[in-house]
Design a protein around this motif. Structure first.
Motif, PDB file in Angstrom:
ATOM      1  N   ILE A  61       0.835  -1.201   0.000  1.00 19.83           N
ATOM      2  CA  ILE A  61       0.000   0.000   0.000  1.00 19.83           C
ATOM      3  C   ILE A  61       0.867   1.248   0.000  1.00 19.83           C
ATOM      4  N   ASP A  62       1.947   1.233   0.774  1.00 17.63           N
ATOM      5  CA  ASP A  62       2.861   2.375   0.801  1.00 17.63           C
ATOM      6  C   ASP A  62       3.470   2.624  -0.580  1.00 17.63           C
ATOM      7  N   VAL A  90       2.261   1.719  -3.524  1.00 15.48           N
ATOM      8  CA  VAL A  90       1.214   2.199  -4.437  1.00 15.48           C
ATOM      9  C   VAL A  90       0.942   3.679  -4.181  1.00 15.48           C
ATOM     10  N   THR A  91       0.860   4.052  -2.934  1.00 10.97           N
ATOM     11  CA  THR A  91       0.587   5.447  -2.577  1.00 10.97           C
ATOM     12  C   THR A  91       1.681   6.379  -3.098  1.00 10.97           C
ATOM     13  N   ARG A  92       2.930   5.967  -2.962  1.00 11.95           N
ATOM     14  CA  ARG A  92       4.040   6.832  -3.357  1.00 11.95           C
ATOM     15  C   ARG A  92       4.336   6.817  -4.848  1.00 11.95           C
ATOM     16  N   ALA A 111       2.220   5.360  -7.580  1.00 10.47           N
ATOM     17  CA  ALA A 111       1.128   4.944  -8.478  1.00 10.47           C
ATOM     18  C   ALA A 111       1.311   5.476  -9.896  1.00 10.47           C
ATOM     19  N   HIS A 112       1.799   6.697 -10.025  1.00 11.44           N
ATOM     20  CA  HIS A 112       1.971   7.314 -11.346  1.00 11.44           C
ATOM     21  C   HIS A 112       3.068   6.649 -12.172  1.00 11.44           C
ATOM     22  N   ALA A 160      -6.359  -0.252  -3.166  1.00 17.28           N
ATOM     23  CA  ALA A 160      -5.448   0.875  -3.424  1.00 17.28           C
ATOM     24  C   ALA A 160      -5.047   0.904  -4.899  1.00 17.28           C
ATOM     25  N   ASP A 197      -8.111   2.054  -6.892  1.00 14.59           N
ATOM     26  CA  ASP A 197      -8.309   3.497  -6.716  1.00 14.59           C
ATOM     27  C   ASP A 197      -7.303   4.314  -7.522  1.00 14.59           C
ATOM     28  N   ALA A 198      -6.099   3.758  -7.697  1.00 18.50           N
ATOM     29  CA  ALA A 198      -5.054   4.439  -8.461  1.00 18.50           C
ATOM     30  C   ALA A 198      -5.177   4.169  -9.958  1.00 18.50           C
TER      31      ALA A 198
END
Length: 159
Positions: free
Chosen positions: A44-45, A47-49, A51-52, A74, A77-78
């Motif tokens: 999750i970390d 993906v959060t950092r 994703a782009h 996650a 959502d991304a």
């Protein structure tokens, strides 16, 4: 002819041997592994950092005893297409909340590459299969429209 581009992939798998096998297959196919993680929190970390920077993900259903639907959420959502790996039944994966395509363990070394074809096709890209019978997929990423199931329209495509 369209230019080929490598996919940047996230591999989330807790079993080191399987993770290494997938990574080798992905890299041999000309794609880039953006990250490999083995826990729900780490994934999750990442993906959060990043994703782009991730085009698609390969996600194990069970990560060290924790189910991975929070990671799948996650990724969804991304907007990152995801392939789920599991040794459990497809019904078990669905019961756990997974909606992404499922690849069952055990699998052959090139199966994740072929399965990613369906995962990335929704974005208008796919992994072409120009290999002749008996060979593994060539896994060239094409940006041309599909002409049929698993076909990029290039001469010699196998479906």
């Amino acid at each position: 002819m369209s230019e080929a581009r490598a996919l940047a992939l996230l591999i989330v798998e807790d079993e080191a041997l399987i993770r290494r096998s997938i990574r080798l297959a992905v890299e041999r196919a000309g794609h880039v592994v953006r990250g490999t993680d083995a826990t729900v929190a780490e994934a999750i970390d990442l993906v959060t950092r990043f994703a782009h920077e991730i085009d698609a993900a390969i996600l194990d259903l069970n990560l060290r005893g924790d189910l991975s639907p929070p990671v799948a959420e996650a990724l969804r959502d991304a907007g990152i297409p995801t392939l789920v790996l599991t040794g459990y039944s497809e019904d078990d994966a669905r019961d756990a909340g997974m909606t992404a395509p499922v690849l069952h363990k055990p699998f052959r070394a090139h199966d994740p590459i072929e399965a990613l074809d369906a995962v990335v096709a929704d974005r208008g890209r796919h992994l072409c299969r120009h290999a002749s019978a008996g060979e593994t997929a060539c896994a060239t990423l094409a940006t041309r429209p599909m002409t049929g199931p698993g076909r990029c329209g290039q001469e010699g495509s196998a479906g």
